[in-house]
Design an enzyme around this catalytic site. Structure first.
Site, PDB file in Angstrom:
ATOM      1  N   GLY A   8      -8.473  -7.613   8.555  1.00 50.92           N
ATOM      2  CA  GLY A   8      -7.560  -6.824   9.384  1.00 50.92           C
ATOM      3  C   GLY A   8      -8.231  -6.366  10.665  1.00 50.92           C
ATOM      4  O   GLY A   8      -7.866  -5.329  11.236  1.00 50.92           O
ATOM      5  N   ALA A  10      -8.099  -7.472  13.637  1.00 47.21           N
ATOM      6  CA  ALA A  10      -7.427  -7.713  14.921  1.00 47.21           C
ATOM      7  C   ALA A  10      -6.583  -6.529  15.381  1.00 47.21           C
ATOM      8  O   ALA A  10      -6.106  -6.533  16.519  1.00 47.21           O
ATOM      9  CB  ALA A  10      -6.552  -8.965  14.817  1.00 47.21           C
ATOM     10  N   GLY A  12      -5.275  -2.088  14.733  1.00 47.34           N
ATOM     11  CA  GLY A  12      -5.321  -0.784  14.069  1.00 47.34           C
ATOM     12  C   GLY A  12      -6.702  -0.328  13.637  1.00 47.34           C
ATOM     13  O   GLY A  12      -7.669  -0.394  14.406  1.00 47.34           O
ATOM     14  N   ASP A  32      -8.668 -12.296   9.957  1.00 46.60           N
ATOM     15  CA  ASP A  32      -7.290 -11.877  10.252  1.00 46.60           C
ATOM     16  C   ASP A  32      -6.424 -13.108  10.448  1.00 46.60           C
ATOM     17  O   ASP A  32      -6.918 -14.238  10.430  1.00 46.60           O
ATOM     18  CB  ASP A  32      -7.244 -10.965  11.505  1.00 46.60           C
ATOM     19  CG  ASP A  32      -6.096  -9.960  11.454  1.00 46.60           C
ATOM     20  OD1 ASP A  32      -4.935 -10.379  11.277  1.00 46.60           O
ATOM     21  OD2 ASP A  32      -6.359  -8.744  11.578  1.00 46.60           O
ATOM     22  N   LEU A  42      -4.568 -13.853   3.850  1.00 47.93           N
ATOM     23  CA  LEU A  42      -5.008 -13.272   2.575  1.00 47.93           C
ATOM     24  C   LEU A  42      -3.850 -13.116   1.590  1.00 47.93           C
ATOM     25  O   LEU A  42      -4.054 -12.656   0.468  1.00 47.93           O
ATOM     26  CB  LEU A  42      -5.695 -11.924   2.822  1.00 47.93           C
ATOM     27  CG  LEU A  42      -7.006 -12.030   3.615  1.00 47.93           C
ATOM     28  CD1 LEU A  42      -7.517 -10.634   3.997  1.00 47.93           C
ATOM     29  CD2 LEU A  42      -8.071 -12.782   2.829  1.00 47.93           C
ATOM     30  N   TYR A 155       4.285  -1.174  -1.884  1.00 51.42           N
ATOM     31  CA  TYR A 155       3.194  -0.588  -1.094  1.00 51.42           C
ATOM     32  C   TYR A 155       2.445   0.493  -1.880  1.00 51.42           C
ATOM     33  O   TYR A 155       1.232   0.407  -2.057  1.00 51.42           O
ATOM     34  CB  TYR A 155       3.741  -0.008   0.217  1.00 51.42           C
ATOM     35  CG  TYR A 155       2.648   0.436   1.160  1.00 51.42           C
ATOM     36  CD1 TYR A 155       1.965  -0.489   1.936  1.00 51.42           C
ATOM     37  CD2 TYR A 155       2.292   1.778   1.277  1.00 51.42           C
ATOM     38  CE1 TYR A 155       0.947  -0.090   2.800  1.00 51.42           C
ATOM     39  CE2 TYR A 155       1.276   2.186   2.132  1.00 51.42           C
ATOM     40  CZ  TYR A 155       0.612   1.245   2.899  1.00 51.42           C
ATOM     41  OH  TYR A 155      -0.406   1.644   3.744  1.00 51.42           O
ATOM     42  N   LYS A 159      -1.414   0.174  -3.429  1.00 46.74           N
ATOM     43  CA  LYS A 159      -2.507   1.075  -3.047  1.00 46.74           C
ATOM     44  C   LYS A 159      -3.041   1.852  -4.254  1.00 46.74           C
ATOM     45  O   LYS A 159      -4.244   2.078  -4.370  1.00 46.74           O
ATOM     46  CB  LYS A 159      -2.028   2.027  -1.939  1.00 46.74           C
ATOM     47  CG  LYS A 159      -1.709   1.323  -0.620  1.00 46.74           C
ATOM     48  CD  LYS A 159      -2.916   0.582  -0.057  1.00 46.74           C
ATOM     49  CE  LYS A 159      -2.663   0.029   1.337  1.00 46.74           C
ATOM     50  NZ  LYS A 159      -3.820  -0.695   1.877  1.00 46.74           N
TER      51      LYS A 159
END
Ligand code: NAI
Length: 265
Positions: A8, A10, A12, A32, A42, A155, A159
């Site tokens: 990730g 690329a 944020g 990414d 992924l 989501y 997590k």
């Protein structure tokens, strides 16, 4: 100076972590869908295997650290969220583990979320499917949920499960026994493209607006990257399987008495 893998990278918080590590003189191997040393999806088994092989190759078989930040959130479809957030993260961490072990003193950070403890009604069978590695079962359970809630369930469940998986793994011989410290950062709302995509959505926008956050200022990605940089630093080596909430107080507000708890033996 060390070599770090960041998924990730690329956008944020992954991109902000990359900037911090590079500014400190480290080398970063980014993973990414675009704008990275390793371009990989992924969300698929082939993409995960290709990413692991390419990172280990680029790093010469030795990594000083890894950050698993790649992720998707509502309103993206629930099946994609599940495949990337849990199964992609787990495969990446497991695949990179030998290269982390090769350094003798590596540190790894998984991005969790306060969604893991503040999303109501997460189905236990979904958490079990995640943790038992039953990817298609997890996708099917998400598919059977009320469509409007499916992304949120995928989501929060992803997590919760990846956080629990990290806590279980962190204290085992292949991780702590090989000198690796694995910890989880659990942010609340952080101003990134992922958050903004939810905020402008007709269903999720109002729900997110109603989400109680005692600290009213929304941080930028670099604020969380500073915490990740610390978790990768020598000063954090006593942290092992820790879950660091940096969420403006939502978890404390909603779950204040759920942890810590007494227990009997
Ligand atoms: P972001 O959207 O800015 O960055 C996520 C990155 O992951 C993007 O560069 C994207 O291309 C990459 N990615 C997505 N799917 C991928 C795939 N299949 N294969 C490879 N890379 C893929 O998001 P942000 O906010 O920086 O998120 C970073 C992590 O933090 C995520 O795991 C997210 O769930 C988590 N998080 C974010 C919060 C927020 O409010 N922004 C709050 C709590 C957790």
């Amino acid at each position: 100076m060390g070599t770090y893998a960041i998924s990730g990278s690329a956008s944020g918080m992954g991109a902000a972590t990359r900037q911090r590590l590079e500014a400190a003189g480290h080398r970063v191997v980014g993973i990414d869908l675009r704008d990275a040393e390793v371009i990989a999806d992924l969300g698929t088994a082939e993409g995960r295997a290709g990413a692991v092989a390419a990172v280990i190759d680029a790093a010469g078989g030795v990594l000083d650290g890894a950050v698993s930040a790649a992720g998707l959130g509502p309103p993206v479809a629930g099946d994609l969220i599940a495949r990337v957030n849990f199964f992609g993260s787990r495969a990446l961490l497991e695949g990179l583990r030998p290269a982390l072990a090769a350094s003798g003193a590596a540190q790894a950070v998984q991005f969790g979320s306060n969604s893991s403890t503040t999303t109501p009604n997460l189905p236990d069978d979904l958490i079990a499917a995640y943790l038992e590695g039953r990817e298609e079962d997890a996708v099917a359970i998400i598919g059977s949920a009320e469509p409007v809630f499916a992304p949120a369930i995928a989501y929060g469940g992803s997590k919760l499960a990846i956080t629990r998986w990290c806590r279980r793994a962190a204290v085992t011989e292949p991780w702590v026994g090989e000198g690796i410290r694995l910890n989880v950062i659990a942010p609340g709302p952080v101003d990134t493209p992922l958050l903004r995509a939810g905020q402008v959505h007709e269903v999720y926008g109002p729900l997110m607006e109603a989400f109680p956050v005692p600290v009213t200022e929304t941080p930028g990605a670099d604020t969380l990257a500073a915490w990740v940089e610390f978790l990768l630093s020598p000063a954090a080596r006593f942290a092992c399987g820790s879950v660091i909430y940096v969420d403006g107080g939502t978890d404390a507000l909603m779950r204040s008495d759920d942890w810590p708890r007494t227990f009997t033996m």
